[in-house]
Design an enzyme around this catalytic site. Structure first.
Site, PDB file in Angstrom:
ATOM      1  CD1 TRP A 102      38.860  47.802  44.367  1.00  0.00           C
ATOM      2  CD2 TRP A 102      39.629  47.617  46.467  1.00  0.00           C
ATOM      3  NE1 TRP A 102      37.787  47.577  45.199  1.00  0.00           N
ATOM      4  CE2 TRP A 102      38.228  47.459  46.482  1.00  0.00           C
ATOM      5  CE3 TRP A 102      40.329  47.546  47.669  1.00  0.00           C
ATOM      6  CZ2 TRP A 102      37.513  47.226  47.661  1.00  0.00           C
ATOM      7  CZ3 TRP A 102      39.624  47.316  48.843  1.00  0.00           C
ATOM      8  CH2 TRP A 102      38.235  47.156  48.836  1.00  0.00           C
ATOM      9  CG  ASP A 172      43.862  43.311  43.796  1.00  0.00           C
ATOM     10  OD1 ASP A 172      43.240  42.223  43.744  1.00  0.00           O
ATOM     11  OD2 ASP A 172      43.449  44.302  44.431  1.00  0.00           O
ATOM     12  CE  LYS A 196      35.079  42.017  45.346  1.00  0.00           C
ATOM     13  NZ  LYS A 196      36.293  42.771  45.564  1.00  0.00           N
TER      14      LYS A 196
HETATM   15  C1  LIG Z   1      37.072  43.542  46.531  1.00  0.00           C
HETATM   16  C2  LIG Z   1      38.450  43.916  46.168  1.00  0.00           C
HETATM   17  C3  LIG Z   1      39.476  44.015  47.131  1.00  0.00           C
HETATM   18  C4  LIG Z   1      39.224  43.834  48.611  1.00  0.00           C
HETATM   19  O1  LIG Z   1      39.152  42.517  48.938  1.00  0.00           O
HETATM   20  P1  LIG Z   1      39.051  42.012  50.458  1.00  0.00           P
HETATM   21  O2  LIG Z   1      38.987  40.546  50.258  1.00  0.00           O
HETATM   22  O3  LIG Z   1      37.811  42.618  51.037  1.00  0.00           O
HETATM   23  O4  LIG Z   1      40.258  42.444  51.181  1.00  0.00           O
HETATM   24  C5  LIG Z   1      40.756  44.310  46.692  1.00  0.00           C
HETATM   25  N1  LIG Z   1      41.027  44.519  45.398  1.00  0.00           N
HETATM   26  C6  LIG Z   1      40.058  44.452  44.449  1.00  0.00           C
HETATM   27  C7  LIG Z   1      40.421  44.683  43.020  1.00  0.00           C
HETATM   28  C8  LIG Z   1      38.757  44.155  44.807  1.00  0.00           C
HETATM   29  O5  LIG Z   1      37.799  44.080  43.858  1.00  0.00           O
END
Ligand SMILES: *Cc1c(COP(=O)(O)O)cnc(C)c1O
Length: 361
Positions: A102, A172, A196
């Site tokens: 990511w 993030d 999540k």
């Molecule tokens: C799942 C995830 C993403 C992607 O998220 P989207 O909502 O599908 O764009 C980005 N960063 C992390 C750390 C993730 O776990």
């Protein structure tokens, strides 16, 4: 009806009491004669919900007043691009510390909008450990430092907030937000896709220091500008009302559980139980991540013989354990242990794993 123990990486398990409450309220929310999905976001009822959700999140994370809370859309991925648009002047550079899939994505999506300086990376080690802080090449003039506290696919997690001096730290937190106590004041901007640890997909929660909102200097449509979202209480256009509602129910559930200190202890216990079972399996199971870099949220593991993978997945599902297949980048298995996954689920998983190893060892 039977709900299985759900180890999905995302969209992921939601707390059962949250789903049950949503089910009870689905047709007639708050006695208004309609579903929460069928109401104007500008009406008094929904505005009350929106304010309560923000207040509950502020309480859970003790968010200081000089931070705005935004409820946005576009997934974390859209904000990989939107963050540099808002935080970096044209021609500026930003530091990216990349510790997995990511972080790589965040850096590549940012590249059209900011000069990306790869300040730290553990790619050479296949992202099996965090790059030591003293190896990072930070630029004190960078617009911000971006990192991914928990890498959902590689299963590596920072257990402390890195010190990056006066440069705003951008995180993030899609897969670790609300997983334990957090000192928000150490960050310039925190963002998380909801699917999540918060609610359904289609919602992004952002916590941003208000002075950073004024930075965006390049021309862009208002819909991209965080300052405009903040000035309009995240209602510049129609928000994801259903996602906001479910996020609010999750925040209330977290408060009822005793808050993030309690949740954090629970997450430690869940992860310890699973790592212990892997490490004491006599090599039948293996987690590739250095012990001090292991994630509490996402636990990738392999079987000593990958020819057993299909059997493992079939038998685990039959045992009521859902979504253990690993990401295709790593193969093997992955168990995600987000807040809504109870200790009983991990106990069931560990029991199954021991039994499977005995039958196939
Ligand atoms: C799942 C995830 C993403 C992607 O998220 P989207 O909502 O599908 O764009 C980005 N960063 C992390 C750390 C993730 O776990």
């Amino acid at each position: 009806m039977s709900r299985l123990w759900n180890f999905s990486a995302g969209p992921a398990a939601l707390p059962q009491p949250v789903l049950e409450r949503a089910q009870r309220e689905l047709l007639d929310w708050q006695g208004c004669g309609a579903s929460v999905m069928e109401l104007s976001h500008r009406g008094k009822l929904f505005m009350g919900l929106a304010q309560q959700a923000e207040a509950d999140l502020r309480e859970l994370l003790a968010i200081p007043d000089n931070y705005a809370v935004l409820f946005l859309q576009g997934g974390a991925t859209q904000h990989f691009a939107q963050i540099p648009m808002n935080l970096a002047d044209e021609g500026a550079s930003a530091d990216y510390v990349v510790t997995g899939h990511w972080g790589e994505k965040a850096a590549s999506e940012a590249a059209p909008y900011v000069k990306v300086n790869l300040a730290g990376s553990s790619k050479d080690e296949n992202y099996r450990r965090l790059p030591p802080r003293e190896t990072w090449q930070l630029d004190p003039r960078a617009a911000y430092v971006h990192y991914t506290p928990n890498e959902t696919i590689h299963g590596v997690e920072f257990h402390d907030v890195p010190d990056v001096g006066d440069v705003p730290l951008v995180a993030d937190m899609s897969s670790d937000i609300l997983s334990g106590p957090l000192d928000v004041s150490k960050f310039g901007l925190i963002y998380a896709g909801a699917q999540k640890n918060i609610g359904p997909s289609g919602l992004v929660v952002m916590i941003v220091r208000r002075d950073l909102l004024e930075r965006a200097s390049r021309p862009m449509a208002r819909i991209f500008r965080y300052a405009d979202h903040a000035a309009n209480d995240s209602m510049l256009n129609t928000p994801n009302t259903w996602g906001w509602y479910l996020a609010g129910l999750t925040f209330q559930w977290l408060k009822e559980q005793g808050g993030l200190a309690v949740i954090g202890q629970r997450n430690e216990a869940k992860a310890a139980l699973l790592y212990d079972a892997i490490d004491h399996s006599g090599g039948f199971y293996r987690n590739p991540v250095a012990v001090d870099s292991r994630s509490r949220m996402n636990v990738p593991f392999t079987l000593h013989d990958s020819a057993l993978d299909a059997d493992f997945l079939k038998a685990s599902e039959a045992a009521g354990l859902l979504a253990l297949k690993g990401h295709k980048a790593l193969g093997g298995m992955r168990a995600s242990l987000y807040n809504a996954v109870p200790l009983e689920a991990v106990q069931a998983l560990v029991g199954f794993m021991k039994d499977f190893a005995k039958r196939h060892g």
